[in-house]
Scaffold this motif. Structure first.
Motif, PDB file in Angstrom:
ATOM      1  N   PRO A 132      33.756  -6.008  46.467  1.00  0.00           N
ATOM      2  CA  PRO A 132      34.437  -7.282  46.216  1.00  0.00           C
ATOM      3  C   PRO A 132      33.490  -8.358  45.690  1.00  0.00           C
ATOM      4  CG  PRO A 132      34.021  -7.049  48.545  1.00  0.00           C
ATOM      5  CD  PRO A 132      33.538  -5.780  47.893  1.00  0.00           C
ATOM      6  N   SER A 133      32.839  -8.076  44.565  1.00  0.00           N
ATOM      7  CA  SER A 133      31.929  -9.042  43.959  1.00  0.00           C
ATOM      8  C   SER A 133      31.832  -8.761  42.464  1.00  0.00           C
ATOM      9  CB  SER A 133      30.543  -8.930  44.587  1.00  0.00           C
ATOM     10  OG  SER A 133      29.617  -9.770  43.920  1.00  0.00           O
ATOM     11  N   ASP A 134      31.733  -9.834  41.674  1.00  0.00           N
ATOM     12  CA  ASP A 134      31.543  -9.702  40.227  1.00  0.00           C
ATOM     13  C   ASP A 134      30.113  -9.301  39.880  1.00  0.00           C
ATOM     14  OD1 ASP A 134      34.134 -10.398  39.589  1.00  0.00           O
ATOM     15  OD2 ASP A 134      33.667 -12.537  39.397  1.00  0.00           O
ATOM     16  N   ASP A 135      29.196  -9.465  40.816  1.00  0.00           N
ATOM     17  CA  ASP A 135      27.775  -9.203  40.579  1.00  0.00           C
ATOM     18  C   ASP A 135      27.420  -7.778  41.021  1.00  0.00           C
ATOM     19  OD1 ASP A 135      25.030  -9.171  40.377  1.00  0.00           O
ATOM     20  OD2 ASP A 135      24.677 -10.785  41.820  1.00  0.00           O
ATOM     21  N   PRO A 136      27.095  -6.884  40.066  1.00  0.00           N
ATOM     22  CA  PRO A 136      26.778  -5.505  40.444  1.00  0.00           C
ATOM     23  C   PRO A 136      25.480  -5.374  41.248  1.00  0.00           C
ATOM     24  CG  PRO A 136      26.438  -5.832  38.098  1.00  0.00           C
ATOM     25  CD  PRO A 136      27.060  -7.085  38.626  1.00  0.00           C
ATOM     26  N   THR A 137      24.672  -6.425  41.264  1.00  0.00           N
ATOM     27  CA  THR A 137      23.421  -6.373  42.041  1.00  0.00           C
ATOM     28  C   THR A 137      23.578  -6.974  43.431  1.00  0.00           C
ATOM     29  OG1 THR A 137      22.635  -8.485  41.153  1.00  0.00           O
ATOM     30  CG2 THR A 137      22.035  -6.481  39.930  1.00  0.00           C
ATOM     31  N   ASP A 138      24.785  -7.390  43.787  1.00  0.00           N
ATOM     32  CA  ASP A 138      25.062  -7.985  45.098  1.00  0.00           C
ATOM     33  C   ASP A 138      25.061  -6.883  46.162  1.00  0.00           C
ATOM     34  OD1 ASP A 138      26.054  -9.214  47.366  1.00  0.00           O
ATOM     35  OD2 ASP A 138      27.767 -10.138  46.354  1.00  0.00           O
ATOM     36  N   LYS A 139      23.898  -6.612  46.730  1.00  0.00           N
ATOM     37  CA  LYS A 139      23.740  -5.502  47.677  1.00  0.00           C
ATOM     38  C   LYS A 139      24.522  -5.698  48.976  1.00  0.00           C
ATOM     39  CE  LYS A 139      20.924  -3.270  45.037  1.00  0.00           C
ATOM     40  NZ  LYS A 139      21.470  -2.353  44.116  1.00  0.00           N
ATOM     41  N   LYS A 140      24.941  -6.932  49.249  1.00  0.00           N
ATOM     42  CA  LYS A 140      25.693  -7.191  50.468  1.00  0.00           C
ATOM     43  C   LYS A 140      27.114  -6.613  50.378  1.00  0.00           C
ATOM     44  CE  LYS A 140      26.984 -10.934  53.577  1.00  0.00           C
ATOM     45  NZ  LYS A 140      26.962 -12.371  53.813  1.00  0.00           N
ATOM     46  N   TYR A 141      27.714  -6.662  49.170  1.00  0.00           N
ATOM     47  CA  TYR A 141      29.105  -6.240  49.024  1.00  0.00           C
ATOM     48  C   TYR A 141      29.327  -5.067  48.070  1.00  0.00           C
ATOM     49  CZ  TYR A 141      30.160 -10.582  51.403  1.00  0.00           C
ATOM     50  OH  TYR A 141      30.222 -11.594  52.312  1.00  0.00           O
ATOM     51  N   VAL A 142      28.389  -4.854  47.148  1.00  0.00           N
ATOM     52  CA  VAL A 142      28.564  -3.827  46.126  1.00  0.00           C
ATOM     53  C   VAL A 142      27.632  -2.653  46.403  1.00  0.00           C
ATOM     54  CG1 VAL A 142      28.365  -3.309  43.656  1.00  0.00           C
ATOM     55  CG2 VAL A 142      29.254  -5.530  44.402  1.00  0.00           C
ATOM     56  N   THR A 143      28.235  -1.469  46.420  1.00  0.00           N
ATOM     57  CA  THR A 143      27.454  -0.250  46.625  1.00  0.00           C
ATOM     58  C   THR A 143      28.178   0.912  45.947  1.00  0.00           C
ATOM     59  OG1 THR A 143      26.359   1.127  48.279  1.00  0.00           O
ATOM     60  CG2 THR A 143      28.561   0.370  48.824  1.00  0.00           C
TER      61      THR A 143
END
Length: 193
Positions: free
Chosen positions: A125-136
């Motif tokens: 649930p994030s537009d940022d593919p590097t957002d390690k908190k939400y994107v995996t």
């Protein structure tokens, strides 16, 4: 962040193979496998007869026995025929017309019932593919009605893997269906359950 050329190719392959249930023959190889390309273009009715040799012969302007010799490896097609077969495979994979013809064939065999689609991707649930908190990288399942499935195929025919991804994003990001704001950042696998 835009996908790299390699990630785009992987996503196109994953979407194509997941939606059609067919493997894409390597038509870009220096010496592409004629048998695999014929099997892809002119599928037969059974494992015993995996290639519709009569149809292949008619479409390619050769005799059925010539096609059978190609399949056995007793003879190779002329360079112009190999080029034509390769072009037809590429067009089936990359053009709207090719996807449309294949989607009609696949949809005629689909069960008219709810199915689950399973997506393997870098997602969250994030537009940022590097957002390690939400994107995996993970698998995400979603129940799809026959109408949803039809709309997915329509989106794929019209817009290729990008169109299908946009449609899937609209379903997955609907809070009544999955998670608000869900995004895919490069699909690596698609399968039905």
């Amino acid at each position: 962040m835009a996908l790299s050329a390699q990630a785009k190719a992987r996503q196109m392959k994953a979407m194509f193979e997941g939606l059609t249930g067919q493997k894409i023959p390597d038509y870009t190889a220096e010496h592409p496998d004629t048998r695999e390309m014929l099997k892809f273009l002119f599928p037969g009715k059974s494992d015993r007869y995996p290639i519709a040799t009569g149809l292949a012969a008619k479409k390619l302007g050769v005799s059925q026995s010539t096609v059978q010799r190609w399949i056995r490896g007793a003879q190779n097609p002329r360079a112009t025929i190999t080029k034509e077969i390769t072009k037809r495979v590429r067009q089936t994979v990359t053009t709207q017309r090719g996807r449309s013809q294949l989607a009609k064939r696949v949809q005629a065999q689909l069960p008219a019932k709810q199915r689950t689609i399973r997506i393997n991707a870098l997602q969250g649930p994030s537009d940022d593919p590097t957002d390690k908190k939400y994107v995996t990288e993970r698998y995400a399942n979603l129940e799809m009605s026959p109408f949803d499935q039809q709309q997915l195929y329509n989106a794929w025919v019209q817009g290729g893997d990008a169109g299908a991804t946009d449609y899937l994003t609209s379903l997955y990001s609907d809070p009544s269906r999955y998670v608000d704001g869900w995004q895919f950042h490069g699909i690596k696998g698609v399968e039905w359950r």
